[in-house]
Design a protein around this motif. Structure first.
Motif, PDB file in Angstrom:
ATOM      1  N   GLN A  40       0.815  -1.219   0.000  1.00  0.00           N
ATOM      2  CA  GLN A  40       0.000   0.000   0.000  1.00  0.00           C
ATOM      3  C   GLN A  40       0.849   1.269   0.000  1.00  0.00           C
ATOM      4  OE1 GLN A  40      -2.943  -0.102   3.097  1.00  0.00           O
ATOM      5  NE2 GLN A  40      -3.967  -1.899   2.259  1.00  0.00           N
ATOM      6  N   ALA A  41       1.921   1.298   0.788  1.00  0.00           N
ATOM      7  CA  ALA A  41       2.749   2.502   0.858  1.00  0.00           C
ATOM      8  C   ALA A  41       3.381   2.800  -0.503  1.00  0.00           C
ATOM      9  CB  ALA A  41       3.836   2.335   1.920  1.00  0.00           C
ATOM     10  N   GLU A  42       3.840   1.749  -1.181  1.00  0.00           N
ATOM     11  CA  GLU A  42       4.447   1.936  -2.499  1.00  0.00           C
ATOM     12  C   GLU A  42       3.410   2.416  -3.507  1.00  0.00           C
ATOM     13  OE1 GLU A  42       7.551  -0.485  -5.406  1.00  0.00           O
ATOM     14  OE2 GLU A  42       6.347  -1.561  -3.920  1.00  0.00           O
ATOM     15  N   ARG A  43       2.212   1.881  -3.418  1.00  0.00           N
ATOM     16  CA  ARG A  43       1.143   2.313  -4.323  1.00  0.00           C
ATOM     17  C   ARG A  43       0.801   3.779  -4.106  1.00  0.00           C
ATOM     18  NH1 ARG A  43      -1.237  -1.649  -7.046  1.00  0.00           N
ATOM     19  NH2 ARG A  43      -0.679  -3.754  -6.455  1.00  0.00           N
ATOM     20  N   GLU A  44       0.701   4.186  -2.846  1.00  0.00           N
ATOM     21  CA  GLU A  44       0.386   5.583  -2.551  1.00  0.00           C
ATOM     22  C   GLU A  44       1.454   6.516  -3.105  1.00  0.00           C
ATOM     23  OE1 GLU A  44      -0.030   5.570   1.649  1.00  0.00           O
ATOM     24  OE2 GLU A  44      -2.102   4.827   1.623  1.00  0.00           O
TER      25      GLU A  44
END
Length: 606
Positions: A453-457
């Protein structure tokens, strides 16, 4: 190739008109408005030092900074695909010379035509041999005589198609009657520019190589779709000028730009279905996963047919967006790689690595369905457009069930993932394929997990940042920390007026507004903003500093800053963009600086 041709056509059109509407561009390029915006975004991302494209009142205008560089870009560089190395131009000329004759050509004559020395040609040839190997072709040389290309006719035509036509302006030597028939057919079909041009190339190559008929059965895996075949009169005229009948293989070669995945027809191939079942069985054994082999193979069948068609014609994907990295280490990618490797073993085809990324999307769906058989609500975070959404809607309902709730959410404007996880059973994002060879959307999803999720954000912010820099006026400022916040703001506003970015009366309005009610939050975030009818474009000013230690006159600490000027009237697109700016500005975690929240980390850096 399609991407570069569309860029060239767009720049030609903008350079010859004072203002162009999206509607005109959509009709001209046969693209959606969303695709046109992405095309412009890509151009500005690469060439904003040569020109800018401004939008005002729904009209686009081109402003050229460097006339010489712009002319070179449009006439020459965009024909070099995305690689601007002049070697590729020399290579294209080299292959073209050898394919246009059946005789040997001397190295001296080739070097002279290329404008290089014999030694340089020798170095080039060593690199060109590697390219020829990918087409199962070789260079044959005879001392004192010269060199020529040897190999199967289909491979020579593919070499011409992929390594020559996109680096050299085509020389249309077609008979007028044949060219007229081609134009009539194109006008009736309304194909995209890239399909038209590739079809024209296959036609040119067929006429150029008319002494060398393509043998039947050379396109083993090619699955022709009769609805996209050419009218019989076309083949009759072509046969007349060839002086012989047009073979079945040549018909397939002529029409394959229209055939590869363009028509969403059901394709039944028992041999491919059996192979899919066998390979899925091996995959299940290898990884210990649980899949319904027969049903999954049936779902994968059409995708595999298209994949094999593309591979037979050496239809290589050259680029997939930044988000490709999101699934590089995912389990579905590993499973997909194993599956493709087994297909390669059985068919002997050379399948592009990018096909693994596409297949991983299907694996994500199949594995998700098995791990969660009762799926009621699915979210897809996407910016790929309506045609992609239609494709995904159809496939997801086919894989899960027709009654699920399927919501498409905007890629840079959606609720936090924590909230989405409470609402939906599964969340996917599209991988947004960009490729010079892609004629239509492909199913390319990946599953959102807590781990990524952090990478996607971060990637979503990158996309937002590129849109902001394209459609807004973005400025950076370095505040003097020896002065107060108010003093720095006055200096900044004066600089904006001096640059002609905003009128003086707008500055006075903002000063009055800030004096009455300073826009400073409790956590030290200053966000002065103003909406005014005289403004024509959203203007954003962010700090160059990554850290700020500043105080207002009354001692309020200022740790971060953004200044916003907003026109009173905005179209729907810019209104959505403004909402995204506000949303990311105030919703993101406080640990992120403003530039990070808006994807503008590199703005202002040299």
């Amino acid at each position: 190739m399609s991407l570069e041709l569309n860029k060239k056509a767009l720049l030609y059109y903008l350079s010859s008109h004072a203002g162009v509407s999206y509607e005109n561009l959509e009709e001209r390029l046969n693209l959606s408005k969303h695709s046109v915006k992405l095309l412009i975004e890509g151009l500005l991302y690469s060439y904003d030092h040569i020109f800018s494209i401004q939008e005002q009142g729904g009209k686009l205008s081109l402003h050229i900074f460097d006339d010489t560089a712009f002319k070179t870009l449009v006439i020459e560089d965009l024909l070099l695909s995305t690689d601007l190395n002049s070697f590729h131009k020399r290579q294209a000329i080299f292959f073209k010379m050898l394919l246009e004759t059946d005789d040997y050509l001397s190295a001296d004559s080739i070097a002279e035509a290329l404008g290089i020395s014999r030694r340089s040609l020798s170095r080039d040839i060593n690199r060109m041999k590697e390219v020829l190997q990918t087409y199962c072709l070789q260079l044959e040389s005879k001392s004192g005589v010269g060199i020529k290309i040897v190999g199967e006719e289909l491979h020579k035509r593919l070499l011409y198609l992929y390594e020559i036509m996109d680096y050299l302006e085509p020389e249309t030597g077609l008979p007028q009657e044949l060219l007229d028939t081609y134009m009539d057919f194109m006008e009736s079909q309304h194909f995209p520019i890239d399909v038209e041009r590739t079809f024209l190339a296959t036609l040119n190559i067929t006429v150029l190589r008319r002494e060398h008929a393509l043998k039947d059965n050379v396109l083993t895996w090619f699955t022709s779709q009769d609805k996209l075949d050419l009218p019989s009169i076309f083949y009759e005229i072509l046969a007349y000028f060839l002086g012989r009948e047009v073979t079945a293989a040549e018909r397939a070669f002529l029409t394959f730009p229209m055939q590869i995945g363009l028509l969403a027809s059901e394709i039944g191939r028992p041999d491919i279905l059996t192979m899919a079942e066998d390979v899925l069985s091996l995959t299940v054994q290898e990884f210990g996963i649980s899949l319904d082999i027969e049903e999954s193979a049936l779902i994968l069948q059409r995708h595999l047919v298209y994949m094999l068609n593309r591979s037979v014609m050496k239809w290589q994907f050259t680029e997939i967006s930044l988000r490709e990295q999101l699934i590089q280490s995912s389990f579905s990618k590993v499973v997909s790689q194993f599956f493709v490797d087994r297909i390669v073993e059985r068919t002997g085809l050379n399948i592009s690595d990018k096909e693994v990324v596409l297949l991983a999307a299907w694996m994500e769906l199949l594995l998700a369905r098995k791990s969660k058989p009762l799926i009621a609500k699915v979210a897809v975070i996407t910016q790929s457009g309506q045609s992609f959404s239609y494709l995904v809607d159809h496939q997801i309902r086919q894989i899960f069930n027709s009654d699920i709730q399927l919501d498409f959410l905007d890629f840079v404007n959606h609720p936090p993932y924590e909230e989405l996880n409470r609402t939906y059973d599964l969340i996917f994002t599209d991988n947004l394929l960009y490729s010079q060879e892609l004629f239509q959307p492909f199913l390319s999803l990946s599953l959102v997990t807590k781990e990524n999720q952090a990478e996607r954000e971060a990637l979503e912010r990158t996309v937002l940042g590129r849109k902001i820099q394209m459609y807004c006026q973005v400025e950076t400022v370095r505040f003097d920390e020896t002065k107060s916040y108010e003093a720095n703001l006055r200096i900044l506003l004066d600089q904006l007026v001096e640059k002609g970015l905003i009128p003086q009366e707008v500055v006075e309005k903002l000063k009055q507004k800030e004096q009455a009610h300073p826009a400073i939050s409790d956590n030290g975030y200053a966000f002065p903003h103003l909406t005014d009818v005289s403004l024509e474009q959203i203007c954003i000013v962010v700090l160059e500093q990554d850290q700020l230690q500043l105080e207002s006159r009354i001692g309020t600490p200022i740790r971060d800053f953004i200044l916003l000027f907003v026109p009173s009237e905005l179209d729907d697109f810019n209104q959505d963009l403004l909402f995204n700016i506000f949303d990311n500005t105030f919703r993101m975690k406080e640990t992120l600086r403003i530039k990070q929240r808006l994807g503008l980390e590199n703005c202002g850096k040299k």
